[in-house]
Design a protein around this motif. Structure first.
Motif, PDB file in Angstrom:
ATOM      1  N   VAL A  75       2.958   2.179 -10.104  1.00  0.00           N
ATOM      2  CA  VAL A  75       2.797   3.134  -9.011  1.00  0.00           C
ATOM      3  C   VAL A  75       1.430   3.790  -9.119  1.00  0.00           C
ATOM      4  CG1 VAL A  75       3.742   5.178  -7.888  1.00  0.00           C
ATOM      5  CG2 VAL A  75       5.277   3.572  -9.050  1.00  0.00           C
ATOM      6  N   GLY A  76       0.634   3.685  -8.074  1.00  0.00           N
ATOM      7  CA  GLY A  76      -0.682   4.309  -8.079  1.00  0.00           C
ATOM      8  C   GLY A  76      -0.589   5.823  -7.960  1.00  0.00           C
ATOM      9  N   ALA A  77      -1.610   6.503  -8.486  1.00  0.00           N
ATOM     10  CA  ALA A  77      -1.618   7.963  -8.441  1.00  0.00           C
ATOM     11  C   ALA A  77      -1.735   8.484  -7.016  1.00  0.00           C
ATOM     12  CB  ALA A  77      -2.768   8.495  -9.288  1.00  0.00           C
ATOM     13  N   ASP A  78      -2.087   7.612  -6.056  1.00  0.00           N
ATOM     14  CA  ASP A  78      -2.181   8.037  -4.666  1.00  0.00           C
ATOM     15  C   ASP A  78      -0.832   8.059  -3.968  1.00  0.00           C
ATOM     16  OD1 ASP A  78      -2.471   5.145  -5.097  1.00  0.00           O
ATOM     17  OD2 ASP A  78      -2.508   4.998  -2.910  1.00  0.00           O
ATOM     18  N   GLY A  94      11.981   0.636   5.573  1.00  0.00           N
ATOM     19  CA  GLY A  94      10.729   1.376   5.608  1.00  0.00           C
ATOM     20  C   GLY A  94      10.730   2.431   6.685  1.00  0.00           C
ATOM     21  N   ALA A  95      11.270   2.101   7.846  1.00  0.00           N
ATOM     22  CA  ALA A  95      11.323   3.062   8.945  1.00  0.00           C
ATOM     23  C   ALA A  95      12.239   4.232   8.607  1.00  0.00           C
ATOM     24  CB  ALA A  95      11.818   2.363  10.218  1.00  0.00           C
ATOM     25  N   LEU A 140       8.583   7.583  -3.462  1.00  0.00           N
ATOM     26  CA  LEU A 140       9.038   6.264  -3.864  1.00  0.00           C
ATOM     27  C   LEU A 140      10.310   5.906  -3.117  1.00  0.00           C
ATOM     28  CD1 LEU A 140       8.584   6.450  -7.750  1.00  0.00           C
ATOM     29  CD2 LEU A 140       7.072   5.367  -6.088  1.00  0.00           C
ATOM     30  N   PRO A 141      10.650   4.595  -3.076  1.00  0.00           N
ATOM     31  CA  PRO A 141      11.963   4.226  -2.550  1.00  0.00           C
ATOM     32  C   PRO A 141      13.060   4.905  -3.355  1.00  0.00           C
ATOM     33  CG  PRO A 141      10.537   2.306  -2.671  1.00  0.00           C
ATOM     34  CD  PRO A 141       9.816   3.421  -3.373  1.00  0.00           C
ATOM     35  N   PRO A 200       0.785  -1.236   0.000  1.00  0.00           N
ATOM     36  CA  PRO A 200       0.000   0.000   0.000  1.00  0.00           C
ATOM     37  C   PRO A 200       0.817   1.285   0.000  1.00  0.00           C
ATOM     38  CG  PRO A 200       0.017  -0.979   2.178  1.00  0.00           C
ATOM     39  CD  PRO A 200       0.708  -1.954   1.276  1.00  0.00           C
ATOM     40  N   SER A 201       2.112   1.213   0.341  1.00  0.00           N
ATOM     41  CA  SER A 201       2.906   2.437   0.438  1.00  0.00           C
ATOM     42  C   SER A 201       4.350   2.144   0.073  1.00  0.00           C
ATOM     43  CB  SER A 201       2.842   3.010   1.858  1.00  0.00           C
ATOM     44  OG  SER A 201       3.475   2.131   2.773  1.00  0.00           O
TER      45      SER A 201
END
Length: 383
Positions: free
Chosen positions: A67-70, A371-372, A74-75, A50-51
């Motif tokens: 990649v969603g428009a929301d 991620g953190a 990005l990484p 989701p993210s």
């Protein structure tokens, strides 16, 4: 940016059974289902998150990213194979978001579903397998340039196609350490004005080779070394990823090296001298690195009462290996013969470890840590 195409795939495209791996980043369930459906029709393996923070592990191993428009960040690693997906009703937002994230393709669903299927299919036979590993000194004089060159040379001796990248503009030119007479071929100044996509095979054929290792360096010269823009760095590293099995980048400790080169890497190796002060300096450097997996290389024999594992723990990253102190290496580097030492067993073993780890996906612990760090840094990728 390319708008969604409606034509058929070009000749020699996807062959059934050669499934690509697709990573989809979006919190929009409907959009995710549309993407999963397209991947299934194309015969592509599909994973979603989701993210960006939760997609760090998927991002490093996917052949293509949707990649969603929301998604607003990005990484850190630049991915040439990325598509921004969204609804045609949000067309204005889509193109603005694509520009913000540096994504080259946009697909408006469901209208572009057929094109997306074909695009995913083409990736099945068009994926690149190279990995980019950056080597950075945990403190001044740690020996990162030496480690990068010897790892590259040893990996080439073991049969890999390898590119050694000089990422420290102010170091005087890495080629001086690995080439006795200077390296003839393409150098960083030749890419200053590069824009758009760089052809991987043309890049590979234009680069000098030293003892079987491709080299992209600043010239060994007293003349001013002009800075290369981030876009040119990203384009060259992206092309190199497609042309070589392994790209080893000597990342300088300065802001320029960290911003332009470290962010182009899949993984980073921090070289730590065998003393606690060097480890503490490296631990501070970690806060300046992009949120990608980081490992420690301990150089030389650790000080009395401490071992390599303890030094890596002090840096707060896993121990990848050790770089032994070998008498004669400094003199060889001064004479442009550093790569001669790549044949030593210790460096062949270290290069094998780097090669084995370069293609491995992150484990759950690494993914959580990355991620953190991405969330805490709050920095937008796609640099």
């Amino acid at each position: 940016m390319d708008r969604q195409e409606q034509g058929r795939p070009e000749a020699g495209g996807w062959v059934p059974g050669t499934a690509a791996a697709v990573c989809c980043i979006t919190a929009d369930e409907g959009l995710r289902e549309d993407c999963a459906r397209a991947a299934a029709v194309a015969g592509a393996a599909f994973e979603a998150a989701p993210s960006a923070g939760e997609a760090a592990a998927l991002w490093s191993r996917a052949d293509l990213v949707l990649v969603g428009a929301d998604v607003t960040e990005l990484p850190p690693q630049r991915r040439d194979a990325a598509v921004l997906v969204g609804r045609g009703s949000d067309r204005g937002l889509l193109w603005q978001r694509a520009a913000d994230l540096g994504v080259d393709h946009v697909a408006e669903l469901p209208e572009a579903a057929e094109w997306l299927v074909e695009f995913l299919g083409r990736r099945g036979s068009d994926r690149s397998s190279g990995s980019v590993v950056g080597v950075v000194g945990g403190c001044g004089g740690a020996g990162a340039s030496t480690a990068a060159a010897l790892i590259a040379g040893a990996a080439a001796l073991d049969g890999a196609s390898v590119l050694l990248v000089d990422g420290d503009r102010l170091a005087g030119g890495l080629e001086a350490s690995v080439s006795e007479r200077g390296a003839e071929g393409l150098h960083w100044p030749d890419l200053i004005s590069a824009s758009g996509t760089i052809n991987p095979e043309q890049l590979r054929s234009a680069l000098p080779r030293v003892r079987g290792v491709g080299l992209l360096s600043w010239p060994a010269s007293s003349q001013r070394a002009a800075r290369i823009g981030a876009a040119a760095v990203s384009g060259a590293i992206g092309a190199a990823r497609s042309a070589f099995d392994l790209v080893v980048a000597d990342v300088g400790r300065g802001r320029e090296g960290l911003e332009d080169f470290a962010w182009a890497c899949d993984r980073l190796l921090v070289v730590v001298p065998g003393r606690l002060g060097g480890a503490l300096s490296a631990a501070q450097l970690l806060h300046e690195l992009p949120p990608v997996p980081v490992g420690a290389l301990v150089r030389g024999r650790p000080a009395e009462g401490i071992d390599a594992e303890q030094l890596a723990q002090a840096v707060d990253c896993p121990l990848v290996g050790t770089v032994p102190h070998v008498r004669g290496i400094p003199a060889a580097a001064e004479a442009g013969r550093l790569l001669e030492f790549s044949r030593l067993r210790a460096f062949r073993r270290l290069a094998g470890t780097v090669l084995d780890g370069a293609h491995l996906p992150m484990d759950d612990g690494e993914a959580l840590a990355v991620g953190a760090r991405l969330a805490s840094r709050g920095r937008r990728a796609g640099r």
